[in-house]
Design a protein around this motif. Structure first.
Motif, PDB file in Angstrom:
ATOM      1  N   UNK A  37      -7.078 -55.291 -91.800  1.00 23.68           N
ATOM      2  CA  UNK A  37      -7.686 -55.539 -90.602  1.00 23.68           C
ATOM      3  C   UNK A  37      -7.606 -54.056 -89.673  1.00 23.68           C
ATOM      4  N   UNK A  38      -7.014 -53.033 -89.947  1.00 24.35           N
ATOM      5  CA  UNK A  38      -6.999 -52.044 -89.317  1.00 24.35           C
ATOM      6  C   UNK A  38      -8.321 -51.302 -89.311  1.00 24.35           C
ATOM      7  N   UNK A  39      -8.603 -50.368 -88.240  1.00 22.02           N
ATOM      8  CA  UNK A  39      -9.423 -49.317 -88.420  1.00 22.02           C
ATOM      9  C   UNK A  39      -9.359 -48.346 -89.699  1.00 22.02           C
ATOM     10  N   UNK A  40     -10.580 -47.816 -90.237  1.00 18.51           N
ATOM     11  CA  UNK A  40     -10.540 -47.246 -91.306  1.00 18.51           C
ATOM     12  C   UNK A  40      -9.531 -46.109 -91.312  1.00 18.51           C
ATOM     13  N   UNK A  41      -9.385 -45.448 -90.254  1.00 21.16           N
ATOM     14  CA  UNK A  41      -8.672 -44.112 -90.047  1.00 21.16           C
ATOM     15  C   UNK A  41      -7.132 -44.444 -90.029  1.00 21.16           C
ATOM     16  N   UNK A  91      -1.073 -37.938 -89.768  1.00 21.50           N
ATOM     17  CA  UNK A  91      -1.384 -38.603 -88.489  1.00 21.50           C
ATOM     18  C   UNK A  91      -2.063 -37.633 -87.725  1.00 21.50           C
ATOM     19  N   UNK A  92      -1.436 -36.400 -87.597  1.00 18.12           N
ATOM     20  CA  UNK A  92      -2.311 -35.456 -86.509  1.00 18.12           C
ATOM     21  C   UNK A  92      -3.695 -34.987 -86.983  1.00 18.12           C
ATOM     22  N   UNK A  93      -3.801 -35.000 -88.398  1.00 18.38           N
ATOM     23  CA  UNK A  93      -5.059 -34.786 -88.748  1.00 18.38           C
ATOM     24  C   UNK A  93      -5.896 -35.762 -88.675  1.00 18.38           C
ATOM     25  N   UNK A  94      -5.479 -37.012 -89.125  1.00 19.57           N
ATOM     26  CA  UNK A  94      -6.478 -37.854 -88.889  1.00 19.57           C
ATOM     27  C   UNK A  94      -6.686 -38.329 -87.428  1.00 19.57           C
ATOM     28  N   UNK A  95      -6.152 -37.740 -86.487  1.00 25.85           N
ATOM     29  CA  UNK A  95      -6.191 -38.016 -84.876  1.00 25.85           C
ATOM     30  C   UNK A  95      -7.201 -37.010 -84.725  1.00 25.85           C
ATOM     31  N   UNK A  96      -7.063 -36.001 -85.090  1.00 26.58           N
ATOM     32  CA  UNK A  96      -7.827 -34.699 -84.863  1.00 26.58           C
ATOM     33  C   UNK A  96      -9.365 -35.062 -85.553  1.00 26.58           C
ATOM     34  N   UNK A  97      -9.555 -35.702 -86.643  1.00 27.10           N
ATOM     35  CA  UNK A  97     -10.770 -35.802 -87.213  1.00 27.10           C
ATOM     36  C   UNK A  97     -11.390 -37.184 -86.354  1.00 27.10           C
TER      37      UNK A  97
END
Lengths: 675, 288
Positions: free
Chosen positions: A69-73, A98-104
């Motif tokens: 169910x989560x968002x793709x990121x 996590x940092x990288x995904x948040x940044x993107x």
């Protein structure tokens, strides 16, 4: 693990490389953007996702739900999370990921908002640095976003010089927007009815917070818009920017100039005070003279006013013109005008640079300067400054005038058209053509006499056929001036072909004739504009003029824009400044050091009365008054703060019908403020 | 100019604009109150001017009333807003302002019982354009605020309010004396061009609005009067229109018809000049 194939669309180049060593994230990478949405396998329904498998622990269940169910990121983080649960290296990797995904994620959001630029590029944008990504994401904005799309990607460097354009075209549009915004706010509180309109304006001024500011802004914006549009046109004329390929743009500009006048003038009537009523009466009465009067003049007057005089019908017509028809037409024409500038030919480069013999100069002038961010920030800066200036000016310097309720039965003395139409009012006084026609007429009469025709004294031949209002009020202004302006590029082209001159836009070097024409027409415009003011050719009886100087009938608007109206020295002194009594002005001819402001005003009155008496003694029967004397009377009229003020001028009767006396009476209440 | 510098200056100007708006907004309540007061004051001033034009013939120069013509308005019993015994007497439930506005707008179809012992020549006419009178709503509002301004305000009045006193009744000129009353010589041929020219000037300024530029009684103001203004070019009617009657109509007005009184606004000479001008289309200068 197809569900995890969703990949972040863009990667920035500032150090966030692809994830190393782990295949999950990069599997199924799709350079065109999002991977197709993965649907649940056949036979699987949504309800099954919620089925609780009792064999699982709570954390496993949560993980399962998260996977589905989560968002793709977030889904993308799950493999790292699983790794992190094993401890050790995996934790650090998880935090980094996590940092990288948040940044993107943030980067994608910024891309969506800016219509193309990532975080790093946005930062560079606001720092004025060159774009980082290739191709330039700033140009992408011009493709993706509507408002950027209608702006050019770049300008030629020299065409953006302030001393070349003064930003006048931009400011004209700024004023149009200002008028639209303040106008819509004013519309909320206004009813276009002859019974309600004036009352509504008073309410806007006295009961609506910021109502007066909105009205003042609307007025300041209107005056500035006319001024700026005229200046813009002058600039275009002087820099020769009307020449090919910009001829059609010039034509739309001329129509926009006329629309600006019409917008401003149609708004003049709406406050429904004396100023509005009579300025518009003068303006529309010109329509009556359009030849042939019996058909075109009659019907154009009827259509504009909705009756013989301006009344409810006329007000509604002017209102609809002002808030709907004219703005709509103007918006369309602004679009056409701007589209030509932005897409067809651009703003002209200064002529001296474009026509320079030095190719280096020519090349430098046409160097590109990007709209984003150079010119975009410049425009925002201009908007910020202009907003500050108009708001501060409206808050503290200029207040839109409001005179008394319109009264069709009383024309205030020295009524004038708005300042930008004074030149037409000047033409109507007919200082040039009528004398010429009279002179020509006299010559013809003399010739006829010489031939032997019977010409009694006072005979005329052509004067009765000359219709001054039609020629001076309508034919000359509406045919010659716009026709001339519309024709400017074509006349110019023809002129150049006729003389075989090489087309050039350099004013002082190659267009000396234009300079002469410009100077002569400016002087002519200034002269007829002056003739439109009450200072020229309008003489009320001299005693009335004295009354008007000190106690004008209404606030007097100077014939220039953006200057507040003036109610004269008596009203400025006000209730408290006028002590009761009967003051014979003769006693105030010698100034004393103990004089109060009131005494000095009486002295000024005495001076004026004396000057008129002196003029009569010198033989000026139009402006002089024989043996003029003045008395200024202030009476307490009501105990609750109302005084009656009377300036009484008496003189020697020159004819039996002469009254020998003039009274200018006003009442002043203690709370009335005219400062 | 670097982009950052432009952004900085732009932000400074935006902040300055917000500061201006905040300062302006803080003073806004006080400003609106000032404007309301100012407008109310101007309304009283305008009312005073209309009163001078339309009302002083019957109600007196300072609202003191004229015996036989109209009651006083400057009266404690009407305007003392705490007591208002008059309004109580007639069972008026509205405000004093409404009462005065109604009276001016719609007139009085019959005399008030309050004035039973006084003998007035005519009823209060309707003044509002809604009822065939000459006045616009804003003019009536201005008159109301002027009349209410006689009421004792915050400061107690130093002079007691005026109570009606019988004033001198204007004596009409006897028909035989009429020619002697004219301040210039008049023959059957008229008073001469100078008088007519002067009369025309006064006419243009004061009368033309209703009686029309060509004396046909068709000016723009004619639409608002109870009876159509006199057409001075209708010679059959003008033969009937006696000189003394003409003089009386100009001096005292015909308020019921919408004709204002000019006796206080124009001098005697001016009135005669304008009368002569008005009689010029039909050449009926002297009584037959």
């Amino acid at each position: 693990m197809g569900l995890f194939n969703r990949q972040i669309k863009k990667k920035t180049t500032n150090g966030n490389g692809t994830p190393d060593g782990n295949g999950h994230a990069t599997n199924g990478h799709d350079t065109n953007g999002h991977a197709p949405e993965q649907l649940p396998a056949d036979g699987e329904t949504g309800a099954e996702l919620f089925q609780v498998k009792t064999s699982q622990s709570m954390s496993e269940r949560l993980l399962d739900i998260a996977k589905d169910k989560s968002p793709h990121a977030v889904k993308e983080l799950i493999p790292w999370l699983e790794k992190a649960r094993e401890g050790g290296e995996g934790r650090t990797e998880f935090i980094d990921k996590t940092k990288e995904v948040a940044w993107q994620q943030a980067d994608n959001t910024v891309r969506a908002v800016t219509a193309g630029m990532g975080i790093a590029d946005t930062r560079a944008f606001f720092r004025g640095d060159p774009a980082i990504e290739k191709p330039n994401p700033r140009y992408k904005i011009h493709v993706n976003a509507f408002f950027a799309h209608i702006r050019p990607k770049y300008y030629e460097k020299s065409s953006t010089k302030f001393s070349h354009t003064f930003g006048l075209g931009y400011l004209s549009f700024y004023m149009f927007m200002l008028e639209t915004i303040t106008g819509v706010i004013l519309m909320i509180f206004y009813t276009p009815s002859d019974r309600r309109a004036y009352e509504d304006i008073v309410k806007i001024m006295s009961a609506i917070p910021f109502g007066q500011l909105m009205r003042d802004l609307h007025r300041v914006g209107a005056e500035l818009m006319v001024l700026i549009v005229v200046l813009h046109m002058t600039r275009v004329f002087l820099t020769g920017s009307f020449k090919p390929p910009r001829t059609f743009t010039w034509l739309t500009g001329v129509v926009l100039l006329i629309l600006t006048f019409a917008l401003s003038f149609s708004g003049y009537l709406l406050p429904w005070d004396q100023l509005a009523y009579w300025a518009v009466t003068i303006g529309t009465s010109m329509a009556k003279s359009v030849p042939p009067k019996e058909i075109v003049g009659y019907f154009s007057n009827l259509i504009m006013r909705g009756g013989d005089t301006i009344n409810q019908n006329g007000l509604l017509r002017f209102y609809l013109m002002h808030v709907f028809a004219l703005p709509a037409i103007t918006l369309v024409l602004i679009s056409v005008h701007y589209y030509r500038v932005a897409r067809t030919h651009g703003i002209s480069v200064p002529a001296a640079e474009e026509e320079s013999p030095d190719p280096a100069v020519r090349k430098a002038a046409k160097e590109r300067i990007d709209y984003l961010p150079e010119l975009f920030t410049r425009e925002l800066l201009w908007a910020a400054i202009a907003t500050f200036v108009v708001i501060a000016y409206s808050a503290w310097v200029f207040h839109a005038p409001l005179q008394e309720h319109s009264n069709p039965l009383h024309t205030p003395l020295h009524t004038t058209a708005p300042w930008y139409f004074l030149w037409i009012q000047g033409l109507l006084k007919d200082a040039f053509v009528l004398p010429a026609i009279r002179a020509l007429d006299q010559t013809m009469v003399s010739i006829a006499k010489y031939i032997g025709a019977d010409m009694p004294p006072g005979s005329t031949i052509i004067v009765p056929f000359y219709d001054s209002p039609a020629w001076q009020g309508v034919i000359i202004p509406t045919m010659i001036i716009p026709a001339l302006f519309l024709g400017v590029p074509y006349i110019n082209e023809w002129w150049e072909k006729f003389w075989g001159t090489k087309p050039s836009r350099q004013l002082l070097k190659n267009r000396k004739g234009t300079v002469v024409v410009a100077i002569i027409s400016t002087i002519f415009m200034m002269v007829i504009w002056y003739q439109g003011t009450p200072f020229y050719g309008v003489t009320a009886p001299p005693a009335v003029e004295i009354g008007q100087t000190f106690i004008p009938e209404e606030g007097v608007l100077p014939p220039v824009p953006l200057v507040p109206d003036d109610w004269g020295p008596v009203r400025r002194l006000g209730y408290d400044g006028l002590p009761d009594g009967e003051y014979v002005l003769e006693n105030y001819s010698v100034p004393k050091p103990t004089d109060t402001e009131f005494d000095r005003m009486l002295a000024a009155m005495q001076q004026e009365v004396q000057r008129r008496a002196q003029l009569w003694a010198e033989g000026d029967k139009t402006h002089g008054i024989p043996n003029a004397k003045g008395v200024f009377v202030v009476q307490q009229w009501q105990q609750n703060g109302l005084k009656r003020v009377n300036l009484e001028i008496t003189w020697d009767k020159t004819t039996p019908s002469d009254t020998g006396k003039y009274d200018r009476v006003i009442y002043l209440h203690k709370d009335a403020n005219y400062k | 100019m670097s982009v950052q510098f432009k952004i900085l200056i732009g932000i400074l100007f935006t902040v300055a604009t917000i500061v201006v708006l905040v300062i302006y907004g803080i003073g806004e309540d006080a400003r609106m109150a000032r404007y309301q007061k100012n407008f109310a004051a101007r309304s009283v001033q305008a009312g005073a001017e209309y009163f001078e034009t339309y009302c002083i013939t019957c109600h007196g120069e300072k609202g003191e009333g004229i015996a036989g013509k109209g009651p006083a308005l400057n009266r404690t019993d009407l305007l003392d807003l705490k007591g208002t015994p008059y309004l109580k007497l007639i069972n008026w439930n509205g405000t004093t302002a409404d009462f005065i506005r109604n009276t001016i707008a719609a007139g009085r179809p019959q005399f008030s019982k309050y004035y039973e012992n006084e003998n007035y020549q005519q009823h209060m006419p309707t003044w509002s354009q809604d009822y065939g009178g000459p006045l616009r709503p804003d003019q009536i509002d201005a008159l109301v605020s002027y009349v209410l301004n006689w009421a004792p305000g915050e400061n107690p009045p130093t002079v007691p309010l005026v109570t009606p006193t019988p004033g001198p009744t204007a004596t009409p000129i006897p028909p035989g004396e009429i020619l002697k009353a004219i301040p210039f010589p008049v023959t059957e041929a008229g008073p001469g061009d100078a008088v007519l020219a002067a009369g025309k000037t006064i006419y243009t300024k004061n009368c033309q609005a209703c009686h029309g530029p060509e004396l046909k009684g068709d000016g723009p103001g004619a639409a608002g009067t109870a009876k159509p203004p006199r057409n001075f070019t209708d010679c059959t009617a003008m033969q009937q229109f006696d000189l003394a009657m003409h003089h009386d109509a100009v001096v005292n007005g015909r308020p019921a018809n919408g004709m204002p009184a000019w006796g206080k606004k124009l001098s005697d000479l001016e009135i005669w000049q304008v009368i002569m001008y008005e009689r010029s289309p039909c050449q009926v200068y002297v009584p037959k």
